[in-house]
Design a protein around this motif. Structure first.
Motif, PDB file in Angstrom:
ATOM      1  N   HIS A   1     -43.450 -23.103  -5.060  1.00  0.00           N
ATOM      2  CA  HIS A   1     -42.502 -22.303  -4.621  1.00  0.00           C
ATOM      3  C   HIS A   1     -41.089 -22.493  -5.577  1.00  0.00           C
ATOM      4  O   HIS A   1     -41.192 -22.268  -6.628  1.00  0.00           O
ATOM      5  N   ALA A   2     -40.669 -21.391  -5.362  1.00  0.00           N
ATOM      6  CA  ALA A   2     -39.307 -21.087  -6.270  1.00  0.00           C
ATOM      7  C   ALA A   2     -38.876 -21.844  -6.590  1.00  0.00           C
ATOM      8  O   ALA A   2     -37.871 -22.247  -7.656  1.00  0.00           O
ATOM      9  N   GLY A   3     -38.260 -23.408  -5.686  1.00  0.00           N
ATOM     10  CA  GLY A   3     -37.538 -24.466  -6.001  1.00  0.00           C
ATOM     11  C   GLY A   3     -38.432 -25.141  -6.542  1.00  0.00           C
ATOM     12  O   GLY A   3     -37.927 -26.614  -6.521  1.00  0.00           O
ATOM     13  N   THR A   4     -39.652 -25.144  -7.106  1.00  0.00           N
ATOM     14  CA  THR A   4     -40.651 -26.643  -7.585  1.00  0.00           C
ATOM     15  C   THR A   4     -39.790 -26.822  -8.824  1.00  0.00           C
ATOM     16  O   THR A   4     -39.650 -25.925  -9.491  1.00  0.00           O
ATOM     17  N   PRO A   5     -39.625 -28.082  -8.926  1.00  0.00           N
ATOM     18  CA  PRO A   5     -39.158 -28.657 -10.134  1.00  0.00           C
ATOM     19  C   PRO A   5     -39.863 -28.146 -11.614  1.00  0.00           C
ATOM     20  O   PRO A   5     -41.051 -28.834 -11.574  1.00  0.00           O
ATOM     21  N   ASP A   6     -39.178 -28.008 -12.070  1.00  0.00           N
ATOM     22  CA  ASP A   6     -39.982 -27.259 -13.937  1.00  0.00           C
ATOM     23  C   ASP A   6     -40.742 -29.259 -14.182  1.00  0.00           C
ATOM     24  O   ASP A   6     -42.024 -28.827 -14.640  1.00  0.00           O
ATOM     25  N   HIS A   7     -40.280 -30.593 -14.069  1.00  0.00           N
ATOM     26  CA  HIS A   7     -41.296 -31.640 -14.280  1.00  0.00           C
ATOM     27  C   HIS A   7     -42.668 -31.137 -13.302  1.00  0.00           C
ATOM     28  O   HIS A   7     -43.522 -31.875 -14.356  1.00  0.00           O
ATOM     29  N   LEU A   8     -42.473 -31.299 -11.924  1.00  0.00           N
ATOM     30  CA  LEU A   8     -43.785 -31.480 -11.390  1.00  0.00           C
ATOM     31  C   LEU A   8     -44.318 -30.265 -11.348  1.00  0.00           C
ATOM     32  O   LEU A   8     -46.053 -30.124 -11.798  1.00  0.00           O
ATOM     33  N   LEU A   9     -43.736 -28.643 -11.493  1.00  0.00           N
ATOM     34  CA  LEU A   9     -44.893 -27.901 -12.311  1.00  0.00           C
ATOM     35  C   LEU A   9     -45.917 -27.766 -13.260  1.00  0.00           C
ATOM     36  O   LEU A   9     -46.973 -27.693 -14.086  1.00  0.00           O
TER      37      LEU A   9
ATOM     38  N   LEU B   1     -47.524 -18.958 -13.599  1.00  0.00           N
ATOM     39  CA  LEU B   1     -47.431 -19.391 -11.935  1.00  0.00           C
ATOM     40  C   LEU B   1     -46.334 -19.174 -11.192  1.00  0.00           C
ATOM     41  O   LEU B   1     -46.085 -18.958 -10.075  1.00  0.00           O
ATOM     42  N   ARG B   2     -45.056 -19.220 -11.959  1.00  0.00           N
ATOM     43  CA  ARG B   2     -43.661 -18.765 -11.207  1.00  0.00           C
ATOM     44  C   ARG B   2     -43.999 -17.392 -10.708  1.00  0.00           C
ATOM     45  O   ARG B   2     -43.701 -16.823  -9.778  1.00  0.00           O
ATOM     46  N   ALA B   3     -44.636 -16.460 -11.768  1.00  0.00           N
ATOM     47  CA  ALA B   3     -44.500 -15.044 -11.656  1.00  0.00           C
ATOM     48  C   ALA B   3     -45.279 -14.642 -10.891  1.00  0.00           C
ATOM     49  O   ALA B   3     -45.006 -13.799  -9.828  1.00  0.00           O
ATOM     50  N   TYR B   4     -46.421 -15.749 -10.589  1.00  0.00           N
ATOM     51  CA  TYR B   4     -47.330 -15.419  -9.532  1.00  0.00           C
ATOM     52  C   TYR B   4     -46.709 -15.719  -7.930  1.00  0.00           C
ATOM     53  O   TYR B   4     -47.001 -14.551  -7.406  1.00  0.00           O
ATOM     54  N   GLY B   5     -45.988 -16.373  -7.677  1.00  0.00           N
ATOM     55  CA  GLY B   5     -45.239 -16.911  -6.915  1.00  0.00           C
ATOM     56  C   GLY B   5     -45.057 -15.944  -6.550  1.00  0.00           C
ATOM     57  O   GLY B   5     -44.355 -15.569  -5.151  1.00  0.00           O
ATOM     58  N   GLU B   6     -43.902 -14.646  -7.147  1.00  0.00           N
ATOM     59  CA  GLU B   6     -42.875 -14.022  -7.158  1.00  0.00           C
ATOM     60  C   GLU B   6     -43.978 -12.330  -6.939  1.00  0.00           C
ATOM     61  O   GLU B   6     -43.959 -12.140  -5.936  1.00  0.00           O
ATOM     62  N   LEU B   7     -44.751 -12.535  -7.806  1.00  0.00           N
ATOM     63  CA  LEU B   7     -45.669 -11.152  -7.713  1.00  0.00           C
ATOM     64  C   LEU B   7     -46.934 -11.198  -7.169  1.00  0.00           C
ATOM     65  O   LEU B   7     -47.798 -10.470  -6.975  1.00  0.00           O
ATOM     66  N   GLY B   8     -48.172 -11.990  -7.269  1.00  0.00           N
ATOM     67  CA  GLY B   8     -49.016 -12.572  -7.034  1.00  0.00           C
ATOM     68  C   GLY B   8     -49.426 -12.701  -5.097  1.00  0.00           C
ATOM     69  O   GLY B   8     -48.610 -12.441  -4.489  1.00  0.00           O
TER      70      GLY B   8
ATOM     71  N   PHE C   1     -48.876 -20.993  -2.266  1.00  0.00           N
ATOM     72  CA  PHE C   1     -47.183 -20.273  -2.587  1.00  0.00           C
ATOM     73  C   PHE C   1     -46.485 -20.030  -1.182  1.00  0.00           C
ATOM     74  O   PHE C   1     -46.742 -19.337  -0.771  1.00  0.00           O
ATOM     75  N   ASP C   2     -45.230 -20.885  -1.121  1.00  0.00           N
ATOM     76  CA  ASP C   2     -44.947 -20.403  -0.183  1.00  0.00           C
ATOM     77  C   ASP C   2     -44.493 -19.526   0.271  1.00  0.00           C
ATOM     78  O   ASP C   2     -44.268 -19.047   1.796  1.00  0.00           O
ATOM     79  N   GLU C   3     -43.496 -18.860  -0.556  1.00  0.00           N
ATOM     80  CA  GLU C   3     -42.970 -18.031   0.351  1.00  0.00           C
ATOM     81  C   GLU C   3     -43.605 -16.739   0.570  1.00  0.00           C
ATOM     82  O   GLU C   3     -43.822 -15.685   1.642  1.00  0.00           O
ATOM     83  N   LYS C   4     -44.934 -16.269  -0.037  1.00  0.00           N
ATOM     84  CA  LYS C   4     -45.949 -15.579   0.489  1.00  0.00           C
ATOM     85  C   LYS C   4     -47.026 -15.723   1.829  1.00  0.00           C
ATOM     86  O   LYS C   4     -47.631 -15.765   2.308  1.00  0.00           O
ATOM     87  N   ALA C   5     -46.777 -17.513   1.277  1.00  0.00           N
ATOM     88  CA  ALA C   5     -47.233 -17.820   2.248  1.00  0.00           C
ATOM     89  C   ALA C   5     -47.241 -17.783   3.789  1.00  0.00           C
ATOM     90  O   ALA C   5     -47.548 -17.057   5.043  1.00  0.00           O
ATOM     91  N   MET C   6     -45.831 -18.061   3.358  1.00  0.00           N
ATOM     92  CA  MET C   6     -45.048 -17.776   4.891  1.00  0.00           C
ATOM     93  C   MET C   6     -44.823 -16.851   5.908  1.00  0.00           C
ATOM     94  O   MET C   6     -44.877 -16.251   6.886  1.00  0.00           O
TER      95      MET C   6
END
Length: 809
Positions: free
Chosen positions: A384-392, A745-752, A411-416
């Motif tokens: 999701h948008a708040g996933t920490p950089d180190h974890l991603l 992957l962050r862009a995928y969460g926003e656009l995909g 991807f949380d936002e799209k799934a929700m």
């Protein structure tokens, strides 16, 4: 041999390495751990196998009679109490289940294992009276006739599939089965209706059986501890005594330690599989890093456990899930069936306030995944948008080196957004988890039948071009002449002779009408299966573990869960879209062919019409290239059929249909059953997979594919949408490129879309694996909604994956 670096197990303790090797020694170990064990009441009318449970596996259809007969012939008779046949069906099923656990299910503890229990693959009697058995058979036969017609006509398949849900494992760890039983008994004291009270009693009886099996394991551990003491092996004696204490407590009592929590989870999980006589498929844990974390943290803080000891426990727990494949490992099953069980765990994701909920256990489990190289349990990472950089970046590093894992990125936002459109409670959406492959549900209270029906969307074009009749069919081995009968049947509405369509809008309206007809056909057969299960196959142990069943006094198979859906999975979306676009370009826009000429080309499978075939394949616009007009059409078609499906319900249970995209193996299997299509595809070639573009047709790069998938409006397909993308290993060649892919992957969460699988492997390595399978035993690939060891897949699927990778190159 190709030079690609293959993912192999690493960093395992000697114990976990030995247990892993023992699991894979199918042909040399002296035991066959999890073969199918059938149990019968001994009545001549008994039933131990239900075809409707397997109605979504066309490869099995021809074997249904042999499974039905051979399992019953090999079944062990279970001695039952004298008053057994006086009870209603749910209590009969519970008594039978409890007797099998107490007296018949094998108890075996392997040398060195710390989590015990490995034999759960049952074929349990349905406990029918003679009239019930006769009624069941009559309804099953009518269902099968409809199912086979549906399949061999190439329209799709449908059943009422066990598994495919997330039980309330969190609650088991909080209060134990004893706490759940206490709640049921309080409800029994308030219930005046005898039938409803007996249903509640069935839940108590089933739970008691689980307790007795755990106590059998406790006694076996103590017996082995005495043997260890006799040979002076104090370390193993202490381990076995700890196992005995754990099995005496869990899952009946709530666990105290991390080890007990893992044991409670595994016992509960394996007994649900035993209850449903369905080994593993789609039975998932949900957000396991969240509800196990308190046990892990407390053990570390109080000095009972080190991080490395916890990792070893997790390795032992991980291996247990792979015994769902044990019997298939010996027979060498292929075609992906041996890779599709999907006992999914979910890691990371949002908390209730939208902040990141990952923790130290999340990262420890990622380490286990990277080290152990096993199919199960399949890991899903919620981003999701708040996933920490180190974890991603850790996830991306794992993708780069571990073919096939993480199995899924969600991807949380799209799934929700899809679950919100579906109407689920807003305050609970943050705690969703995927099931089995990628199907999004609420945990512990939701039965969404995540692969109950699968529809060949490309068939709508075929019907639209032939006034509601199909142009291609297969031959049912059990029904000579079936192909001719299926070709002559009016499957869809009369939408007219396409030669008379004055414009593209008229053709598009015809396609949409045929899509609705396809949905109705699939729903009708799925409802038949749903009604059989609701009437004849209660599962009291599972019903105890799903919220809503106790309150409604209704088994989960009869719609007792708080949320109930039947999922209709779309297959061949891009083939549908590209075909509609092909008709638009060739016939109506550029007038490269008349409708008459197009129909002739399709009827001839493009033989003699190669110029038109080339235009359709290479010049017409294609989904997956970010073209706004094509993407709008794709969204229109996707929203049309998914919204239409959502308006339908099963009369037997009230379950509502919801859409999704999961092609499993059907995008290949339905290729020969689908005539040539106006995208330039010849009959027999695969359809498109999930929401992926047709192979070779995404020509504008990965970001264009992401934009097209994101434009589909996938909230009307709340089940989830399988999207597989492939990348060269050079994409991950250094830390800078790792960071760039994390940004992708962050862009995928926003656009995909809602779910993504990533393959990192080259075509030459795959070809070499075909030629030398013995050298590539560890080669994992993502297929569609599941991952698999490449060398165990059928050649058709292997070839499709190679073609996919060749296109990327």
């Amino acid at each position: 041999m190709a030079s690609a670096q293959l993912w192999s197990p690493a960093g395992l303790t000697a114990r976990v390495q030995r247990l892993r090797e023992e699991y894979f020694s199918f042909y040399t170990r002296d035991y066959f751990r999890n073969q199918v064990m059938a149990f019968t009441t001994g009545k001549p009318w008994d039933v131990v196998f239900s075809p409707h449970n397997w109605g979504v596996v066309p490869e099995m259809f021809v074997f249904f009679p042999s499974y039905t007969d051979s399992l019953l012939a090999s079944a062990v008779r279970v001695t039952l109490p004298e008053d057994f046949w006086k009870h209603g069906l749910p209590l009969r099923r519970a008594i039978f289940f409890s007797r099998v656990l107490e007296e018949h299910l094998p108890v075996q503890i392997l040398d060195g294992e710390l989590i015990v229990g490995g034999q759960f693959n049952t074929a349990l009697s349905r406990c029918f009276t003679a009239p019930e058995a006769a009624a069941w058979r009559e309804r099953e036969e009518r269902y099968l006739r409809a199912l086979f017609d549906l399949h061999y006509a190439g329209l799709g398949n449908a059943g009422a599939i066990p598994g495919h849900l997330i039980p309330n494992y969190r609650r088991v760890l909080q209060v134990g089965l004893a706490g759940l039983v206490d709640e049921v008994e309080r409800e029994m004291a308030r219930e005046a209706d005898p039938a409803r009270r007996e249903f509640l009693r069935s839940l108590v009886v089933a739970a008691a059986g689980a307790r007795r099996l755990a106590l059998r394991y406790s006694r076996e551990a103590l017996r082995l501890a005495e043997q260890a003491a006799d040979r002076g092996d104090d370390r193993r004696r202490e381990e076995l005594e700890a196992i005995a204490r754990a099995c005496a407590r869990v899952p009946w009592e709530p666990p105290h330690t991390f080890a007990e929590a893992l044991q409670a989870l595994w016992f509960t999980h394996m007994l649900i599989m035993a209850q449903e006589s369905y080994p593993g498929a789609g039975l998932s844990y949900g957000r396991v890093d969240q509800y196990l974390y308190p046990f892990y943290r407390r053990d570390l803080e109080e000095g009972r456990l080190s991080r490395e000891e916890a990792k070893e426990l997790l390795g032992c727990w991980w291996i247990k899930h792979n015994y769902v494949y044990d019997y298939q490992g010996r027979v060498g099953a292929n075609q992906g069936i041996n890779s599709g069980f999907g006992q999914l765990i979910t890691l990371g994701g949002m908390g209730p306030d939208g902040s990141d909920a990952s923790n130290e256990l999340t990262e420890l489990m990622l380490e286990v995944i990277g080290d152990i190289n096993l199919l199960e349990p399949k890991p899903n990472i919620r981003l999701h948008a708040g996933t920490p950089d180190h974890l991603l970046e850790k996830v991306v590093g794992l993708i780069a080196r571990a073919q096939g894992a993480p199995f899924l990125l969600n991807f949380d936002e799209k799934a929700m957004a899809g679950l919100r459109w579906q109407g689920l409670p807003e305050e609970e959406l943050w705690d969703y988890a995927p099931v089995g492959c990628l199907e999004n549900t609420l945990q512990g209270k939701d039965r969404s039948g995540t692969v109950d029906a699968n529809v060949n969307l490309a068939k709508a074009v075929e019907l639209a071009l032939n006034d509601g009749r199909i142009m291609a069919a297969g031959e049912d081995p059990s029904d000579p002449g079936a192909s001719r009968r299926l070709l002559s049947r009016q499957w869809g509405p009369h939408t007219g002779d396409p030669r008379t369509f004055s414009d593209f809008d008229r053709f598009l309206a015809s396609v949409k009408a045929q899509l609705e007809a396809l949905v109705r056909h699939l729903a009708e057969v799925a409802c038949r299966a749903d009604a059989i299960r609701a009437a004849f196959e209660p599962t009291p142990f599972l019903s105890l573990l799903v919220d809503g069943c106790v309150r409604q006094r209704r088994d989960i198979t009869a719609g007792g869960a708080e949320h109930n859906y039947i999922t209709l999975e779309g297959v061949g979306l891009a083939t549908l879209v590209d075909s509609v676009v092909g008709v638009h370009h060739a016939v109506y826009q550029e007038r490269r062919a008349s409708m008459e000429e197009l129909l002739a080309a399709l009827g001839a499978d493009f033989e003699g019409h190669e110029r038109l075939e080339s235009f359709l394949r290479n010049r017409a616009l294609k989904f997956g290239n970010g073209d706004p007009a094509v993407d709008r059409l794709a969204a229109d078609l996707s929203r049309h059929w998914t919204s239409y499906a959502f308006g339908m319900r099963s009369p037997a249970t009230g379950r509502r249909f919801r859409g999704g995209y999961l092609s499993w193996n059907y995008w290949i299997g339905y290729g020969p059953l689908t005539a040539a299509t106006p995208d330039g595809r010849r009959r027999g070639r695969p359809l498109s997979n999930g929401v992926c573009p047709v192979n070779g047709c995404d020509r504008s790069g990965p970001t264009a594919v992401v934009r097209s998938v994101g434009a589909l409006g996938l909230e009307t397909a709340p089940n989830g949408a399988s999207h597989t993308m492939s990348f060269s290993s050079a994409t991950f060649r250094d830390p800078e490129h790792i960071r760039k892919f994390a940004a992708f992957l962050r862009a995928y969460g926003e656009l995909g879309g809602t779910a993504l699988q990533v393959n990192v492997i080259d075509a030459e390595t795959l070809r070499d694996a075909q030629r030398h399978p013995e050298e590539y035993a560890n080669l994992l690939v993502r297929v569609t909604g599941y991952n698999a060891y490449f060398v165990h897949l059928g050649k058709e699927i292997q070839d499709e994956i190679i073609a996919r990778e060749s296109h990327r190159a």
